[in-house]
Scaffold this motif. Structure first.
Motif, PDB file in Angstrom:
ATOM      1  N   ASP A 392     -60.279  14.800  49.877  1.00 14.44           N
ATOM      2  CA  ASP A 392     -61.685  14.935  50.307  1.00 14.44           C
ATOM      3  C   ASP A 392     -62.511  13.898  50.066  1.00 14.44           C
ATOM      4  OD1 ASP A 392     -61.319  17.150  51.677  1.00 14.44           O
ATOM      5  OD2 ASP A 392     -61.558  18.566  49.846  1.00 14.44           O
ATOM      6  N   ASP A 393     -62.388  12.755  48.974  1.00 12.57           N
ATOM      7  CA  ASP A 393     -62.926  11.571  48.813  1.00 12.57           C
ATOM      8  C   ASP A 393     -63.089  10.810  49.891  1.00 12.57           C
ATOM      9  OD1 ASP A 393     -63.506  12.879  46.295  1.00 12.57           O
ATOM     10  OD2 ASP A 393     -62.249  11.504  45.116  1.00 12.57           O
ATOM     11  N   MET A 394     -62.245  10.920  50.778  1.00  8.42           N
ATOM     12  CA  MET A 394     -62.202   9.908  51.926  1.00  8.42           C
ATOM     13  C   MET A 394     -63.310  10.333  52.817  1.00  8.42           C
ATOM     14  SD  MET A 394     -59.941   7.548  51.697  1.00  8.42           S
ATOM     15  CE  MET A 394     -59.113   6.908  52.873  1.00  8.42           C
ATOM     16  N   ALA A 395     -64.081   9.324  53.119  1.00 14.05           N
ATOM     17  CA  ALA A 395     -65.235   9.757  53.919  1.00 14.05           C
ATOM     18  C   ALA A 395     -65.063  10.147  55.486  1.00 14.05           C
ATOM     19  CB  ALA A 395     -66.283   8.789  54.107  1.00 14.05           C
ATOM     20  N   LEU A 396     -65.712  10.684  56.238  1.00 11.49           N
ATOM     21  CA  LEU A 396     -65.534  11.103  57.512  1.00 11.49           C
ATOM     22  C   LEU A 396     -65.039   9.841  58.231  1.00 11.49           C
ATOM     23  CD1 LEU A 396     -65.891  12.921  60.099  1.00 11.49           C
ATOM     24  CD2 LEU A 396     -68.442  12.112  60.181  1.00 11.49           C
ATOM     25  N   LEU A 397     -65.515   8.678  58.370  1.00  4.70           N
ATOM     26  CA  LEU A 397     -65.154   7.869  59.029  1.00  4.70           C
ATOM     27  C   LEU A 397     -63.729   7.310  58.770  1.00  4.70           C
ATOM     28  CD1 LEU A 397     -67.207   6.233  60.915  1.00  4.70           C
ATOM     29  CD2 LEU A 397     -67.014   4.343  59.536  1.00  4.70           C
ATOM     30  N   TYR A 398     -63.369   7.199  57.391  1.00  8.30           N
ATOM     31  CA  TYR A 398     -61.839   6.891  57.291  1.00  8.30           C
ATOM     32  C   TYR A 398     -61.009   8.069  57.701  1.00  8.30           C
ATOM     33  CZ  TYR A 398     -64.619   3.531  54.453  1.00  8.30           C
ATOM     34  OH  TYR A 398     -65.207   2.397  54.058  1.00  8.30           O
ATOM     35  N   ARG A 399     -61.613   9.298  57.666  1.00  7.00           N
ATOM     36  CA  ARG A 399     -60.388  10.310  57.761  1.00  7.00           C
ATOM     37  C   ARG A 399     -60.146  10.241  59.484  1.00  7.00           C
ATOM     38  NH1 ARG A 399     -62.417  15.951  55.473  1.00  7.00           N
ATOM     39  NH2 ARG A 399     -64.058  14.458  54.851  1.00  7.00           N
ATOM     40  N   GLU A 400     -61.275   9.871  60.134  1.00  2.63           N
ATOM     41  CA  GLU A 400     -61.163   9.780  61.708  1.00  2.63           C
ATOM     42  C   GLU A 400     -60.322   8.770  61.901  1.00  2.63           C
ATOM     43  OE1 GLU A 400     -62.828  11.556  64.047  1.00  2.63           O
ATOM     44  OE2 GLU A 400     -61.444  10.135  65.691  1.00  2.63           O
ATOM     45  N   GLU A 401     -60.206   7.500  61.107  1.00  2.00           N
ATOM     46  CA  GLU A 401     -59.464   6.514  61.331  1.00  2.00           C
ATOM     47  C   GLU A 401     -57.897   6.963  61.166  1.00  2.00           C
ATOM     48  OE1 GLU A 401     -61.258   2.834  60.211  1.00  2.00           O
ATOM     49  OE2 GLU A 401     -59.462   2.013  61.022  1.00  2.00           O
ATOM     50  N   CYS A 402     -57.775   7.896  60.162  1.00  2.53           N
ATOM     51  CA  CYS A 402     -56.461   8.293  59.574  1.00  2.53           C
ATOM     52  C   CYS A 402     -55.955   8.877  60.715  1.00  2.53           C
ATOM     53  CB  CYS A 402     -56.284   9.283  58.340  1.00  2.53           C
ATOM     54  SG  CYS A 402     -56.773   8.119  56.871  1.00  2.53           S
ATOM     55  N   VAL A 403     -56.909   9.957  61.135  1.00  2.00           N
ATOM     56  CA  VAL A 403     -56.416  10.890  62.335  1.00  2.00           C
ATOM     57  C   VAL A 403     -55.787   9.904  63.745  1.00  2.00           C
ATOM     58  CG1 VAL A 403     -57.071  12.608  64.017  1.00  2.00           C
ATOM     59  CG2 VAL A 403     -57.655  12.765  61.646  1.00  2.00           C
ATOM     60  N   GLN A 404     -56.547   8.723  63.881  1.00  2.00           N
ATOM     61  CA  GLN A 404     -56.084   8.066  64.962  1.00  2.00           C
ATOM     62  C   GLN A 404     -54.913   7.379  64.657  1.00  2.00           C
ATOM     63  OE1 GLN A 404     -57.455   7.944  67.594  1.00  2.00           O
ATOM     64  NE2 GLN A 404     -59.386   8.971  67.101  1.00  2.00           N
ATOM     65  N   MET A 405     -54.643   7.036  63.409  1.00  2.00           N
ATOM     66  CA  MET A 405     -53.292   6.476  63.129  1.00  2.00           C
ATOM     67  C   MET A 405     -52.035   7.554  63.323  1.00  2.00           C
ATOM     68  SD  MET A 405     -53.544   3.840  60.104  1.00  2.00           S
ATOM     69  CE  MET A 405     -54.837   4.614  59.107  1.00  2.00           C
ATOM     70  N   LEU A 406     -52.625   8.723  62.871  1.00  2.00           N
ATOM     71  CA  LEU A 406     -51.660   9.765  62.871  1.00  2.00           C
ATOM     72  C   LEU A 406     -51.021  10.180  64.377  1.00  2.00           C
ATOM     73  CD1 LEU A 406     -50.200  12.184  61.108  1.00  2.00           C
ATOM     74  CD2 LEU A 406     -52.161  13.602  62.004  1.00  2.00           C
ATOM     75  N   LYS A 407     -52.067  10.023  65.309  1.00  2.00           N
ATOM     76  CA  LYS A 407     -51.747  10.357  66.647  1.00  2.00           C
ATOM     77  C   LYS A 407     -51.015   9.139  67.309  1.00  2.00           C
ATOM     78  CE  LYS A 407     -53.986  11.889  70.750  1.00  2.00           C
ATOM     79  NZ  LYS A 407     -54.563  11.329  71.939  1.00  2.00           N
ATOM     80  N   ALA A 408     -51.197   7.797  66.830  1.00  2.00           N
ATOM     81  CA  ALA A 408     -50.542   6.599  67.305  1.00  2.00           C
ATOM     82  C   ALA A 408     -48.967   6.896  66.892  1.00  2.00           C
ATOM     83  CB  ALA A 408     -51.198   5.497  66.841  1.00  2.00           C
ATOM     84  N   VAL A 409     -48.887   7.386  65.700  1.00  2.00           N
ATOM     85  CA  VAL A 409     -47.549   7.470  65.381  1.00  2.00           C
ATOM     86  C   VAL A 409     -46.713   8.749  65.785  1.00  2.00           C
ATOM     87  CG1 VAL A 409     -45.946   7.582  63.442  1.00  2.00           C
ATOM     88  CG2 VAL A 409     -47.893   6.071  63.326  1.00  2.00           C
ATOM     89  N   THR A 410     -47.399   9.697  65.567  1.00  2.00           N
ATOM     90  CA  THR A 410     -46.515  11.060  65.978  1.00  2.00           C
ATOM     91  C   THR A 410     -47.050  11.809  67.337  1.00  2.00           C
ATOM     92  OG1 THR A 410     -48.546  12.502  65.052  1.00  2.00           O
ATOM     93  CG2 THR A 410     -46.741  11.523  63.689  1.00  2.00           C
TER      94      THR A 410
END
Lengths: 449, 126
Positions: A392-410
């Motif tokens: 939860d320490d990751m800010a919205l922007l960074y989580r958004e980025e993580c989701v993008q990466m997740l989508k790119a891989v999976t």
């Protein structure tokens, strides 16, 4: 950087200072106007300060003109205040001049700013001397020395006995004015570089020694120059070897040298050698005794007031302790963070990944780390990714980025909503974990890269 | 702010310990101070150590506040072979510096100019 590179210019500057100040110092002692250099330096400084009032920056030609003009006034004051039948010693007027010009300088500074400048005059800094300073000093001092050489008879006669000079028809006031003017020019230049304290010592210390040895001017000059050169050289060398501030080191060494020379002169001159040695020995014993008493009183006071010194030490180490307390707190926070994350995703990531992730300094580094890991070892990268998604320490922007990466891989988002925190995303994290467990772990070899 | 980003990792030497927070915020490394104890002249050993550091790490920027004698600061930077960056320490300290925002703008501008002029070697990578 060696000693020559750093100390050559200051050393030569000191020699130049010794050359002119020893000579002027002899005059000063003869005239009994010991503190005239302090007063003139202060008047010159007052000039610079008043110039500042008009917006003239120190260290410009304008400021120099102002300080010269004030030196001019100072010289006039000292020439006029030498009364024929001294009821008030001139030294009193000199001291008063110093105090008044210092006070006025403070008043002027109150109207502007530049207290730092006033401080510079007192301390100076020998180590910043450049070769152009040395050249300027040499030229000016040579000029002054030349004037004094041509007028030496008049100056000497007045310094020795101004009543007699007056009887012989000399205009003492006029020549005094010329003397103090040239003197003031030298002083205001040298205090800029070396500071009031060092200049005073250069002026008086060699002259004192020379005076106590002989009455002949030429011999006095030679003795003064000789001791000045030796003491300055040793003092500067000591400041290099013992790593002490140069100006104060030279001054202190002058003090020591004068005491030693005084002792030697006393022993050599004494008519009754035995008595002299006895006195000398007694003196040393007394000094040692006083030193021992002071030392024991000091240690006694220190030991009986441990509480106070403890407090001082506490204040001194406050900063350091603050820092260590912060790291302690940080450690604690990190520990609990580790606990939370391993509760959330511990079942699907390898032990050690969470610590590794927490070691990374900030969100940017973490994102960067995940990206490179995903490229090199997708399983490892995904593990880090899921940690980040559960953090939860990751800010919205960074989580958004993580989701993008997740989508790119999976190819999927598993229902993860970057706008919500873990509480809302827990099912999504579970789904990702399940997916993750389905991927075989890479061998140790690749894992370690 | 973008301009300040380019200062990241910049190494400078400062006269006094005055701008720690600013330096920390923008990741500027103050390698050493010329006068670590304000008002007490530094020792020759300290100065030569600072100059050695400046040479070996190619640091060419000397930060000094404008309440110092400017001529003095120039002398010092000549001595240590650096380009002085002389600015006011607080708003009102120099004509175009009226607010705290101006102050930071000026600080950053001056540092960037100095960094470009002295052609610093790229930011040190950690």
């Amino acid at each position: 950087m060696n000693i020559l590179e750093l100390m050559a210019a200051p050393f030569v500057e000191c020699l130049v200072l010794v050359a002119i100040h020893t000579y002027l110092g002899i005059h000063v002692l003869k005239r009994r106007v010991i503190f005239v250099d302090l007063a003139l330096a202060q008047i010159a400084a007052l000039g610079t300060t008043v110039g500042f009032l008009f917006g003239i920056m120190p260290d410009t030609t304008g400021a120099l003109l102002f300080s010269m003009a004030f030196t001019f006034i100072g010289a006039a004051v000292f020439a006029v205040t030498r009364f024929r039948h001294e009821r008030v010693p001139q030294e009193a007027i000199i001291g008063l001049t110093y105090a008044v010009s210092c006070a006025v300088a403070i008043l002027v500074i109150e109207k502007t700013r530049g207290a730092e400048h006033l401080k510079d005059i007192l301390v100076g800094n020998l180590l910043w001397v450049t070769w152009s300073d040395v050249a300027l000093a040499a030229v000016v001092y040579l000029a002054v020395g030349g004037i004094h050489f041509f007028l030496r008879n008049k100056f000497l006669m007045i310094s020795d006995d101004h009543e007699k000079a007056r009887l012989m028809g000399l205009h003492v006031g006029v020549w005094d004015f010329v003397f103090y003017l040239t003197f003031g020019i030298v002083i205001s230049l040298s205090t800029r570089v070396a500071g009031v304290l060092l200049v005073f010592v250069f002026l008086v210390a060699p002259a004192i020694l020379a005076f106590s040895i002989t009455k002949r001017m030429t011999t006095q000059l030679l003795i003064g120059w000789g001791t000045g050169t030796v003491v300055t050289t040793v003092g500067l060398y000591l400041s290099w070897v013992l790593d002490l501030p140069s100006g104060p080191a030279v001054i202190a060494f002058y003090g020591v040298a004068l005491i030693l020379a005084g002792a030697v002169i006393f022993l050599v001159r004494a008519e009754d050698r035995k008595r002299a040695w006895r006195l000398f020995a007694t003196g040393i014993v007394v000094m040692l005794f006083v030193g021992a008493v002071l030392w024991s009183i000091g240690t006694w006071i220190a030991s009986s007031t441990i509480a106070v010194s403890e407090e001082v030490r506490q204040v001194e180490t406050d900063l350091g302790r603050d820092r260590s307390m912060t790291t302690e707190r940080e450690d604690e926070a990190r520990h609990s963070q580790h606990q939370v994350l391993s509760d959330r995703v511990g079942q699907c990531v390898e032990v050690g990944r969470i610590a590794e992730y927490l070691d990374l300094a900030g969100p940017e580094e973490r994102i960067e780390f995940i990206r490179t890991k995903l490229a090199a070892d997708p399983r490892w990268g995904l593990e880090c990714l899921v940690i980040a998604l559960a953090d939860d320490d990751m800010a919205l922007l960074y989580r958004e980025e993580c989701v993008q990466m997740l989508k790119a891989v999976t190819g999927r988002k598993y229902g993860y909503d970057p706008q919500s925190d873990y509480a809302a995303n827990a099912p999504a994290i579970k789904r990702i974990c399940r997916y993750l467990r389905g991927i075989p772990r890479a061998g140790r070899g690749t894992g370690a890269t | 702010m973008k301009a300040a980003e380019s200062l990241r990792g910049l190494k400078i030497v400062a006269y006094h310990k005055n701008i720690s927070y600013f330096a920390e915020l923008f990741d500027i490394e103050i390698v050493d101070y010329l006068e670590p104890k304000p008002g007490i002249p530094p020792t020759p050993g300290h100065i030569s150590a600072v100059i050695d550091k400046m040479r070996s790490q190619h640091i060419h920027i000397l930060w000094a506040e404008n309440y110092f004698d400017i001529g003095q600061v120039r002398k010092v930077s000549d001595r240590v072979g650096a380009r002085p960056v002389i600015v006011a320490l607080a708003p009102g300290g120099q004509p175009e510096m009226r607010t705290f925002f101006d102050m930071f703008d000026i600080w950053i501008r001056e540092l960037r100019n100095a960094a470009q002029e002295t052609d610093r070697p790229g930011p040190s990578s950690h």
